[in-house]
Write an enzyme that holds these catalytic residues in place. Structure first.
Site, mmCIF file in Angstrom:
data_model
loop_
_atom_site.group_PDB
_atom_site.id
_atom_site.type_symbol
_atom_site.label_atom_id
_atom_site.label_comp_id
_atom_site.label_asym_id
_atom_site.label_seq_id
_atom_site.Cartn_x
_atom_site.Cartn_y
_atom_site.Cartn_z
ATOM 1 N N CYS A 105 0.811 -1.185 0.068
ATOM 2 C CA CYS A 105 -0.159 0.037 -0.166
ATOM 3 C C CYS A 105 0.948 1.211 0.137
ATOM 4 O O CYS A 105 1.414 1.420 1.042
ATOM 5 C CB CYS A 105 -0.823 -0.041 1.103
ATOM 6 S SG CYS A 105 -1.823 1.554 1.379
ATOM 7 N N CYS A 164 -0.513 3.938 2.096
ATOM 8 C CA CYS A 164 -0.162 3.839 3.663
ATOM 9 C C CYS A 164 1.184 4.041 3.919
ATOM 10 O O CYS A 164 1.598 4.519 4.736
ATOM 11 C CB CYS A 164 -0.525 2.455 4.092
ATOM 12 S SG CYS A 164 -2.189 1.873 3.092
ATOM 13 N N ASP A 165 2.169 3.700 3.044
ATOM 14 C CA ASP A 165 3.520 3.620 3.623
ATOM 15 C C ASP A 165 4.396 4.410 2.953
ATOM 16 O O ASP A 165 5.644 4.472 3.242
ATOM 17 C CB ASP A 165 3.976 2.040 3.544
ATOM 18 C CG ASP A 165 3.186 1.254 4.581
ATOM 19 O OD1 ASP A 165 2.793 1.714 5.553
ATOM 20 O OD2 ASP A 165 3.026 -0.010 4.260
HETATM 21 C C1 LIG Z 1 0.556 -3.719 5.370
HETATM 22 C C2 LIG Z 1 -0.706 -3.131 5.327
HETATM 23 C C3 LIG Z 1 -0.627 -1.808 5.823
HETATM 24 C C4 LIG Z 1 -1.748 -0.795 5.582
HETATM 25 N N1 LIG Z 1 -1.715 0.663 6.074
HETATM 26 C C5 LIG Z 1 -2.956 1.155 6.202
HETATM 27 C C6 LIG Z 1 -2.764 2.647 6.680
HETATM 28 O O1 LIG Z 1 -1.453 2.927 7.066
HETATM 29 N N2 LIG Z 1 -3.831 3.416 6.612
HETATM 30 C C7 LIG Z 1 -4.946 2.869 5.996
HETATM 31 O O2 LIG Z 1 -5.826 4.020 5.830
HETATM 32 N N3 LIG Z 1 -4.959 1.696 5.657
HETATM 33 C C8 LIG Z 1 -4.149 0.797 5.405
HETATM 34 N N4 LIG Z 1 -3.974 -0.382 4.912
HETATM 35 C C9 LIG Z 1 -5.323 -0.768 4.451
HETATM 36 C C10 LIG Z 1 -6.354 -1.295 5.472
HETATM 37 O O3 LIG Z 1 -5.698 -1.996 6.591
HETATM 38 C C11 LIG Z 1 -7.592 -2.171 5.016
HETATM 39 O O4 LIG Z 1 -8.190 -1.183 3.874
HETATM 40 C C12 LIG Z 1 -8.578 -2.585 5.977
HETATM 41 O O5 LIG Z 1 -7.711 -3.459 6.950
HETATM 42 C C13 LIG Z 1 -9.472 -3.645 5.601
HETATM 43 O O6 LIG Z 1 -10.446 -3.847 6.646
HETATM 44 P P1 LIG Z 1 -11.521 -4.935 6.320
HETATM 45 O O7 LIG Z 1 -12.099 -5.190 7.779
HETATM 46 O O8 LIG Z 1 -12.483 -4.535 5.103
HETATM 47 O O9 LIG Z 1 -10.878 -6.130 5.745
HETATM 48 P P2 LIG Z 1 -9.430 -6.780 6.665
HETATM 49 O O10 LIG Z 1 -8.586 -6.012 7.221
HETATM 50 O O11 LIG Z 1 -9.035 -7.782 5.485
HETATM 51 O O12 LIG Z 1 -10.188 -7.767 7.671
HETATM 52 C C14 LIG Z 1 -11.134 -9.119 7.283
HETATM 53 C C15 LIG Z 1 -10.950 -9.857 8.722
HETATM 54 O O13 LIG Z 1 -11.945 -11.039 8.260
HETATM 55 C C16 LIG Z 1 -11.335 -12.205 8.539
HETATM 56 N N5 LIG Z 1 -12.128 -13.377 8.003
HETATM 57 C C17 LIG Z 1 -11.852 -13.626 6.538
HETATM 58 N N6 LIG Z 1 -12.654 -14.685 6.231
HETATM 59 C C18 LIG Z 1 -13.429 -14.993 7.538
HETATM 60 C C19 LIG Z 1 -14.406 -15.986 7.935
HETATM 61 N N7 LIG Z 1 -14.602 -17.058 6.782
HETATM 62 N N8 LIG Z 1 -14.631 -16.282 9.101
HETATM 63 C C20 LIG Z 1 -14.582 -15.216 9.912
HETATM 64 N N9 LIG Z 1 -13.309 -14.099 9.675
HETATM 65 C C21 LIG Z 1 -13.008 -14.392 8.533
HETATM 66 C C22 LIG Z 1 -9.968 -12.222 8.510
HETATM 67 O O14 LIG Z 1 -9.289 -12.926 9.185
HETATM 68 C C23 LIG Z 1 -9.560 -10.684 8.576
HETATM 69 O O15 LIG Z 1 -9.160 -10.492 10.052
HETATM 70 C C24 LIG Z 1 -2.899 -1.249 5.002
HETATM 71 C C25 LIG Z 1 -3.186 -2.625 4.538
HETATM 72 C C26 LIG Z 1 -2.038 -3.319 4.531
HETATM 73 C C27 LIG Z 1 -2.134 -4.765 4.130
#
Ligand SMILES: Cc1cc2nc3c(=O)[nH]c(=O)nc-3n(C[C@H](O)[C@H](O)[C@H](O)COP(=O)(O)OP(=O)(O)OC[C@H]3O[C@@H](n4cnc5c(N)ncnc54)[C@H](O)[C@@H]3O)c2cc1C
Length: 310
Positions: free
Chosen positions: A136, A139-140
């Site tokens: 990202c 982000c970084d």
């Molecule tokens: C390395 C990195 C750094 C980042 N830094 C930033 C930043 O500095 N600022 C920013 O704004 N954004 C940042 N982002 C983006 C941000 O992290 C994502 O947009 C955000 O985490 C998405 O949230 P989410 O809950 O939709 O999905 P996810 O974060 O992907 O969470 C989904 C969750 O669902 C769980 N899951 C999946 N399938 C199942 C199932 N069948 N049953 C139960 N649980 C399940 C997974 O284990 C996971 O914990 C970063 C992303 C990455 C990879």
């Protein structure tokens, strides 16, 4: 009668944001998280761009605060328990088969399973994950000012994010296994006209090298089979994302990448089944956006349950 008003599948920022709102609306809420709360962000060393956190915050602390907040309003969070199957019932409720062998039922479901980046699976990648290896640029990127970095990939994401990095980095070594970028023409033109951008064609990264921080990458030219070591301080990988949509794919509409299609209210085509965050087709994949998605899904659930008293 269903066990819960709403079951939220996924304990990342989207799912926890939704749980804060459904819990506070006095809806009986269960959050299922198959790994650890926080999702992708939990492993990030520093979040610098989430509004309201002027000094930044570690991904772990952010996730733990979020968890506490959801629990404060009564959400039950089961960490380490995944949803294996979603079964819509004839009366409009849902039965969810859990990874511990039990079944939980609810009146509504929010899908918040997120996505994960395709990785290179090369030596050094795991060691520097979140500390020089990133998926990202938004982000970084700002952590790597006036230093050379590598971008891996050649599609829209690589070119767009690489272009963003030209604001900060002194040099972008863009390694791509083909001999041309496959992004939109206009993006390619903008990107390649920037003198900081150095495409390295027909090549793959084989190793990320460094002691305490990323120092270089070893790159193999697929045509000559020669390797060279290029000094960089960070490696940004843009070789695709995989949405965790497998358990929902037969129920909802997904695009050609498996991302769930929702409307502005986070509704899927199934009444009572909502989806939000990185799992879905969204214009931006950032915390602030996915938190807003989670909040919208929660409010939509509230209204749906008000109108459907099953
Ligand atoms: C390395 C990195 C750094 C980042 N830094 C930033 C930043 O500095 N600022 C920013 O704004 N954004 C940042 N982002 C983006 C941000 O992290 C994502 O947009 C955000 O985490 C998405 O949230 P989410 O809950 O939709 O999905 P996810 O974060 O992907 O969470 C989904 C969750 O669902 C769980 N899951 C999946 N399938 C199942 C199932 N069948 N049953 C139960 N649980 C399940 C997974 O284990 C996971 O914990 C970063 C992303 C990455 C990879």
């Amino acid at each position: 009668m269903a066990d819960f008003d709403v079951i939220i599948i996924g304990g990342g920022p989207t799912g926890l944001a939704a749980a804060v709102y459904t819990g506070r609306a006095l809806l009986k809420t269960l959050v299922l998280e198959k790994k650890f709360v926080g999702g992708q962000i939990a492993l990030s060393a520093a979040i610098d761009n989430y509004p309201g956190f002027a000094d930044g915050i570690s991904g772990f602390d952010f996730a733990q605060n979020f968890l506490k907040h959801a629990q404060r309003f009564g959400a039950e969070v089961r960490e380490g328990i995944g949803a294996d199957k979603i079964m819509p019932e004839a009366d409009g409720t849902f039965s969810i088969a859990l990874s511990d062998g039990t079944i939980a039922t609810s009146r509504a479901v929010i899908l918040a399973m997120g996505r994960f980046p395709r990785t290179l699976n090369i030596p050094g990648e795991k060691k520097f994950e979140g500390k020089g290896v990133s998926w990202c640029a938004t982000c970084d990127g700002a952590f790597f000012r006036n230093v050379p970095v590598a971008v891996v990939g050649g599609g829209n994401s690589a070119v767009e994010e690489g272009h963003f990095l030209t604001r900060y980095a002194s040099e972008i070594n863009n390694i791509h296994r083909r001999d041309h970028f496959t992004a939109q023409k206009i993006l390619i033109e903008e990107y390649t006209h920037n003198e900081k951008v150095k495409p390295i064609w027909n090549s793959v990264v084989e190793e990320i090298i460094g002691e305490d921080e990323v120092e270089a990458i070893r790159v193999r030219d697929l045509q000559t089979d020669k390797t060279e070591t290029i000094p960089v301080k960070a490696v940004f990988e843009f070789i695709g994302w995989i949405p965790n949509s497998d358990i929902a794919e037969t129920l909802v509409d997904v695009d050609d990448q498996g991302r769930v299609l929702v409307n502005d209210l986070m509704e899927t085509k199934v009444p009572g089944l909502f989806a939000a965050g990185d799992l879905c087709v969204r214009p931006v994949y950032q915390l602030a956006n996915v938190v807003a998605d989670g909040v919208q899904a929660a409010i939509s659930v509230e209204k749906y349950l008000e109108a459907n008293k099953h």
